[in-house]
Design a protein around this motif. Structure first.
Motif, mmCIF file in Angstrom:
data_model
loop_
_atom_site.group_PDB
_atom_site.id
_atom_site.type_symbol
_atom_site.label_atom_id
_atom_site.label_comp_id
_atom_site.label_asym_id
_atom_site.label_seq_id
_atom_site.Cartn_x
_atom_site.Cartn_y
_atom_site.Cartn_z
ATOM 1 N N PRO A 181 -34.757 -35.918 -25.242
ATOM 2 C CA PRO A 181 -34.294 -35.524 -23.900
ATOM 3 C C PRO A 181 -32.938 -36.123 -23.560
ATOM 4 C CG PRO A 181 -36.619 -36.109 -23.832
ATOM 5 C CD PRO A 181 -36.117 -36.503 -25.194
ATOM 6 N N ALA A 182 -32.712 -37.365 -23.966
ATOM 7 C CA ALA A 182 -31.429 -38.013 -23.680
ATOM 8 C C ALA A 182 -30.299 -37.372 -24.478
ATOM 9 C CB ALA A 182 -31.522 -39.512 -23.985
ATOM 10 N N LYS A 183 -30.585 -36.977 -25.714
ATOM 11 C CA LYS A 183 -29.568 -36.299 -26.514
ATOM 12 C C LYS A 183 -29.182 -34.965 -25.883
ATOM 13 C CE LYS A 183 -30.453 -38.266 -31.106
ATOM 14 N NZ LYS A 183 -30.933 -37.998 -32.486
ATOM 15 N N LEU A 184 -30.171 -34.240 -25.390
ATOM 16 C CA LEU A 184 -29.882 -32.959 -24.741
ATOM 17 C C LEU A 184 -29.057 -33.171 -23.475
ATOM 18 C CD1 LEU A 184 -33.250 -31.068 -25.234
ATOM 19 C CD2 LEU A 184 -31.007 -30.325 -26.052
ATOM 20 N N ALA A 185 -29.380 -34.192 -22.732
ATOM 21 C CA ALA A 185 -28.598 -34.486 -21.525
ATOM 22 C C ALA A 185 -27.164 -34.841 -21.884
ATOM 23 C CB ALA A 185 -29.257 -35.632 -20.753
ATOM 24 N N ALA A 186 -26.996 -35.583 -22.967
ATOM 25 C CA ALA A 186 -25.652 -36.002 -23.379
ATOM 26 C C ALA A 186 -24.830 -34.852 -23.937
ATOM 27 C CB ALA A 186 -25.764 -37.116 -24.420
ATOM 28 N N VAL A 187 -25.487 -33.901 -24.591
ATOM 29 C CA VAL A 187 -24.751 -32.823 -25.257
ATOM 30 C C VAL A 187 -24.329 -31.725 -24.291
ATOM 31 C CG1 VAL A 187 -26.570 -31.160 -25.916
ATOM 32 C CG2 VAL A 187 -24.701 -31.663 -27.503
ATOM 33 N N ARG A 188 -24.900 -31.705 -23.120
ATOM 34 C CA ARG A 188 -24.632 -30.609 -22.193
ATOM 35 C C ARG A 188 -23.142 -30.461 -21.878
ATOM 36 N NH1 ARG A 188 -27.698 -27.741 -18.196
ATOM 37 N NH2 ARG A 188 -26.315 -26.893 -16.611
ATOM 38 N N ARG A 189 -22.436 -31.549 -21.707
ATOM 39 C CA ARG A 189 -21.008 -31.468 -21.383
ATOM 40 C C ARG A 189 -20.220 -30.765 -22.482
ATOM 41 N NH1 ARG A 189 -18.476 -37.256 -20.797
ATOM 42 N NH2 ARG A 189 -16.624 -35.964 -20.437
ATOM 43 N N PHE A 190 -20.695 -30.902 -23.719
ATOM 44 C CA PHE A 190 -20.023 -30.242 -24.834
ATOM 45 C C PHE A 190 -20.476 -28.788 -24.980
ATOM 46 C CE2 PHE A 190 -20.353 -34.811 -25.839
ATOM 47 C CZ PHE A 190 -19.007 -35.111 -25.822
ATOM 48 N N ALA A 191 -21.699 -28.509 -24.573
ATOM 49 C CA ALA A 191 -22.195 -27.138 -24.612
ATOM 50 C C ALA A 191 -21.450 -26.236 -23.641
ATOM 51 C CB ALA A 191 -23.692 -27.118 -24.288
ATOM 52 N N ILE A 192 -20.844 -26.816 -22.600
ATOM 53 C CA ILE A 192 -20.099 -26.025 -21.621
ATOM 54 C C ILE A 192 -18.599 -26.274 -21.725
ATOM 55 C CG2 ILE A 192 -22.063 -25.921 -20.040
ATOM 56 C CD1 ILE A 192 -20.689 -28.061 -18.341
ATOM 57 N N ASP A 193 -18.170 -26.891 -22.803
ATOM 58 C CA ASP A 193 -16.741 -27.153 -22.990
ATOM 59 C C ASP A 193 -15.961 -25.833 -22.984
ATOM 60 O OD1 ASP A 193 -14.926 -29.614 -24.179
ATOM 61 O OD2 ASP A 193 -14.217 -27.670 -24.898
ATOM 62 N N PRO A 194 -14.741 -25.824 -22.454
ATOM 63 C CA PRO A 194 -13.971 -24.574 -22.440
ATOM 64 C C PRO A 194 -13.568 -24.069 -23.818
ATOM 65 C CG PRO A 194 -12.655 -26.418 -21.612
ATOM 66 C CD PRO A 194 -14.069 -26.896 -21.709
ATOM 67 N N HIS A 195 -13.655 -24.919 -24.838
ATOM 68 C CA HIS A 195 -13.229 -24.510 -26.178
ATOM 69 C C HIS A 195 -14.429 -24.085 -27.020
ATOM 70 C CE1 HIS A 195 -11.420 -24.613 -30.183
ATOM 71 N NE2 HIS A 195 -10.250 -24.544 -29.568
ATOM 72 N N PHE A 196 -14.300 -22.926 -27.661
ATOM 73 C CA PHE A 196 -15.397 -22.379 -28.472
ATOM 74 C C PHE A 196 -15.812 -23.324 -29.597
ATOM 75 C CE2 PHE A 196 -11.435 -21.002 -30.383
ATOM 76 C CZ PHE A 196 -11.645 -21.181 -31.739
ATOM 77 N N GLY A 197 -14.856 -24.015 -30.200
ATOM 78 C CA GLY A 197 -15.171 -24.894 -31.318
ATOM 79 C C GLY A 197 -16.030 -26.079 -30.904
#
Length: 278
Positions: free
Chosen positions: A130-146
């Motif tokens: 759960p903590a990993k998912l919370a941490a990754v969210r900012r990157f999942a919505i990053d403006p860059h596709f990569g």
């Protein structure tokens, strides 16, 4: 973003690596710009970029741990090189008294490649799922596709390890208002995936991910619909009959053009095989 490179932000990516303007390549290697296509990504001087990013975020670019990694990059395939750079920077940061500041600096760096390395750190973190998912969210919505691609790749091992736990935790993600969040849930759990290990459990029993797929069957975002179609197309390699039956059910239950689009793309491999057999 440096004013020096502002005029380069709206550029169109070169069709070939040889056509990338020297000014653009210099800025990319300095870590001043995000890449805009695969050619720019492949053209990077990774060792130089890594040193510049390390300097930017407050690490020693000449640190032995980093330099040893950079010296052996040529032994690895291109994508794996990034794994090693990210791990070297992670190890240097873990022992640093200002690790939180450095982590934030990397996660907000102008270079999409640097932010991708920050996303990869989550896999090394030892956090709970759960903590990993919370941490990754900012990157999942990053403006860059990569960066968005690296976000789900960073948690791929978790899906392989325990797909049911991941599916359960992503149920809210497929209901999120942000299409990037919804797509993350779909891409992360694809049975075969891209540039990553397959998920044996979902190859054998793709229906275990239905709690994620069902809410997306008529998604308004093309970005999400393509991912869902690719998910089902993946599953058709190992469970063709189930995919055919599932798509037939979606056709009956949802008469929207969005669902029709997903089903058509989901069945493309099966339809191609059937055509070749005729």
């Amino acid at each position: 973003m440096s004013a020096v490179v502002q005029h380069l932000l709206q550029r169109r990516g070169a069709a070939r690596i040889a056509l990338i303007p020297p000014e653009v390549l210099e800025a990319l290697n300095e870590g001043l710009l995000p890449t805009v296509n695969l050619n720019e990504f492949l053209a990077l001087d990774l060792a130089r970029l890594a040193c510049n990013v390390a300097r930017d975020i407050g690490l020693d670019p000449q640190a032995e741990r980093l330099q040893d990694t950079l010296a052996m990059l040529g032994s690895f395939k291109p994508i794996r090189r990034h794994d090693h750079v990210a791990l070297a920077l992670y190890d240097l940061t873990a022992a640093h008294p200002e690790r939180d500041r450095i982590a934030h600096a990397l996660a907000t760096h102008p270079s999409d490649v640097a932010r991708s390395w920050a996303a990869q750190w989550i896999a090394c973190s030892g956090l709970s799922l759960p903590a990993k998912l919370a941490a990754v969210r900012r990157f999942a919505i990053d403006p860059h596709f990569g960066v968005r691609e690296m976000a789900w790749l960073a948690l791929r091992a978790e899906v392989v390890r325990d797909p049911d736990a991941v599916v359960a935790l992503l149920r809210d993600w497929v209901l999120d208002a942000d299409p990037n969040v919804r797509r993350f849930a779909s891409e992360l759990t694809r049975p075969h995936g891209v540039w990553c290990p397959p998920v044996p459990a979902l190859k054998a029993e793709p229906w275990r991910a239905l709690p994620l797929l069902e809410p997306l069957k008529s998604d308004p975002s093309l970005y999400v619909r393509n991912s869902v179609a690719n998910w089902l197309n993946d599953a058709s390699r190992t469970q063709p009959q189930w995919v055919e039956q599932h798509c037939a059910r979606w056709r009956r239950e949802s008469k929207t053009p969005e669902t029709a689009y997903i089903v058509r793309r989901a069945l493309r491999t099966l339809n191609k095989s059937a055509t070749q057999e005729d």
